[in-house]
Design an enzyme around this catalytic site. Structure first.
Site, PDB file in Angstrom:
ATOM      1  N   SER A 115       0.796  -1.232   0.000  1.00  0.00           N
ATOM      2  CA  SER A 115       0.000   0.000   0.000  1.00  0.00           C
ATOM      3  C   SER A 115       0.825   1.277   0.000  1.00  0.00           C
ATOM      4  O   SER A 115       0.330   2.340   0.382  1.00  0.00           O
ATOM      5  CB  SER A 115      -0.939  -0.004   1.216  1.00  0.00           C
ATOM      6  OG  SER A 115      -1.821  -1.098   1.149  1.00  0.00           O
ATOM      7  N   ASP A 116       2.063   1.185  -0.433  1.00  0.00           N
ATOM      8  CA  ASP A 116       2.885   2.396  -0.530  1.00  0.00           C
ATOM      9  C   ASP A 116       3.728   2.363  -1.808  1.00  0.00           C
ATOM     10  O   ASP A 116       4.954   2.464  -1.761  1.00  0.00           O
ATOM     11  CB  ASP A 116       3.790   2.508   0.698  1.00  0.00           C
ATOM     12  CG  ASP A 116       4.322   3.925   0.892  1.00  0.00           C
ATOM     13  OD1 ASP A 116       3.782   4.852   0.256  1.00  0.00           O
ATOM     14  OD2 ASP A 116       5.274   4.105   1.669  1.00  0.00           O
ATOM     15  N   PRO A 117       3.048   2.238  -2.969  1.00  0.00           N
ATOM     16  CA  PRO A 117       3.795   2.077  -4.229  1.00  0.00           C
ATOM     17  C   PRO A 117       4.227   3.398  -4.858  1.00  0.00           C
ATOM     18  O   PRO A 117       4.007   3.632  -6.037  1.00  0.00           O
ATOM     19  CB  PRO A 117       2.780   1.350  -5.117  1.00  0.00           C
ATOM     20  CG  PRO A 117       1.468   1.910  -4.679  1.00  0.00           C
ATOM     21  CD  PRO A 117       1.595   2.144  -3.185  1.00  0.00           C
ATOM     22  N   ASN A 121       9.695   3.319  -4.114  1.00  0.00           N
ATOM     23  CA  ASN A 121       9.554   1.938  -3.646  1.00  0.00           C
ATOM     24  C   ASN A 121       9.424   0.930  -4.781  1.00  0.00           C
ATOM     25  O   ASN A 121       9.253  -0.264  -4.524  1.00  0.00           O
ATOM     26  CB  ASN A 121       8.331   1.811  -2.731  1.00  0.00           C
ATOM     27  CG  ASN A 121       8.554   2.472  -1.389  1.00  0.00           C
ATOM     28  OD1 ASN A 121       9.694   2.696  -0.986  1.00  0.00           O
ATOM     29  ND2 ASN A 121       7.477   2.799  -0.695  1.00  0.00           N
TER      30      ASN A 121
END
Length: 328
Positions: A115-117, A121
């Site tokens: 949930s942090d693309p 990252n």
């Protein structure tokens, strides 16, 4: 932070930000637990080992604690580094197709979603076979979706793609959005205007830049309603909405945001999500056979449909080339 939000809510009663406080309280401790991050990395690596192009750094558990995370070093360029992509002759459409496949499977089938693309990252690197490898970093924040949410979200997306207002209202309601706000919620999910949704997202793919400017201009008018949606929507959806926006941002940077392939991939995984639930509730072999045949038939129709869409696009290109005046 909570005090500040309460003050803002008191000064601007139409705006609701308690959801932001609640999510921050829940997510920040997860992101600071490096042992859990290592476990998440191993879990996602195992779940998607069928994709040889997906690389997740191996965790060095002998050098890892709750405060120190040690992992394999993998070279690559940031997914939004256009210079790196061009110099290494990486196909940006292949990058976005693989990202679309990866995240669609996470959201609609697997239910365990990175949930942090943001671009820092996600790295890309030319593979030895000539394709592109996707390197996924920072596994601190994951959303774990319930089966009910996955299927409701899949049905919402199919309703959006089919311009089915009744379906959009029904499945928005299942996700926590009641009444006429379903239209605005559908726009938030799709990242497109209501007019575009009603006219068909695929048919308006070329108008995205102008549409984006129009939406940005209209955004201030809807801030109270958007705030209300974020306050009331199923909490699992908050990370999905964030993930959607980050992926769309990457596509826009790479210049691949007008591709119809994104909808093809999404439709495929939405259908599989819905039919996987139907299979789960089958009690006999005959029932399972019927559901499996129905799923395969629908997926075949999807392939045929997009084949003709692809063929039509090429015909339009050839026709437009034929209309160009001769250069000599």
């Amino acid at each position: 932070m909570e005090t500040l939000v309460k003050i803002i809510s008191w000064v601007f009663p139409d705006f609701h930000f308690q959801w932001l406080v609640d999510e921050s309280k829940k997510n920040i401790p997860q992101e600071l637990d490096f042992v859990q991050e290592g476990k998440n990395a191993e879990k996602i690596s195992k779940a998607f080992r069928h994709y040889d192009w997906l690389k997740v750094p191996t965790i060095r558990w002998d050098l890892t604690t709750k405060r120190v995370l040690t992992m394999e070093y993998i070279e690559g360029g940031q997914v939004n580094d256009l210079k790196y992509i061009k110099e290494n002759k990486i196909n940006p459409y292949e990058v976005t197709e693989k990202l679309g496949t990866l995240y669609s499977e996470m959201i609609f089938l697997n239910g365990f979603v990175h949930s942090d693309p943001h671009p820092g990252n996600i790295l890309v690197k030319k593979s030895d076979k000539g394709g592109v490898n996707v390197i996924l970093l920072d596994h601190g924040l994951y959303a774990t979706l319930t089966n009910e949410l996955r299927v409701s979200y899949a049905k919402l997306w199919l309703s959006i793609l089919n311009r089915d207002r009744k379906g959009m209202r029904m499945y928005s309601d299942k996700l926590g959005i009641q009444g006429d706000l379903y239209g605005l919620f559908a726009c938030m999910v799709a990242g497109r205007s209501w007019d575009s949704i009603l006219q068909g997202l695929e048919g308006r793919a070329k108008d995205l830049n102008g549409e984006r400017r129009t939406m940005q201009t209209a955004l201030p008018k809807f801030l109270p309603q958007i705030s209300g949606i974020l306050e009331n929507v199923n909490r699992q959806m908050l990370l999905i909405l964030k993930t959607n926006d980050l992926i769309r941002g990457i596509e826009h940077t790479l210049g691949t945001h007008t591709r119809n392939g994104a909808f093809r991939i999404m439709c495929y995984y939405c259908i599989r999500s819905i039919y996987s639930q139907k299979l789960y509730y089958c009690h006999t072999k005959i029932q399972r056979l019927k559901v499996s045949v129905a799923e395969k038939w629908l997926l075949l129709k999807l392939k045929v449909y997009y084949f003709f869409v692809y063929l039509g696009n090429w015909c339009n290109i050839l026709v437009s080339l034929g209309k160009r005046p001769a250069l000599m």
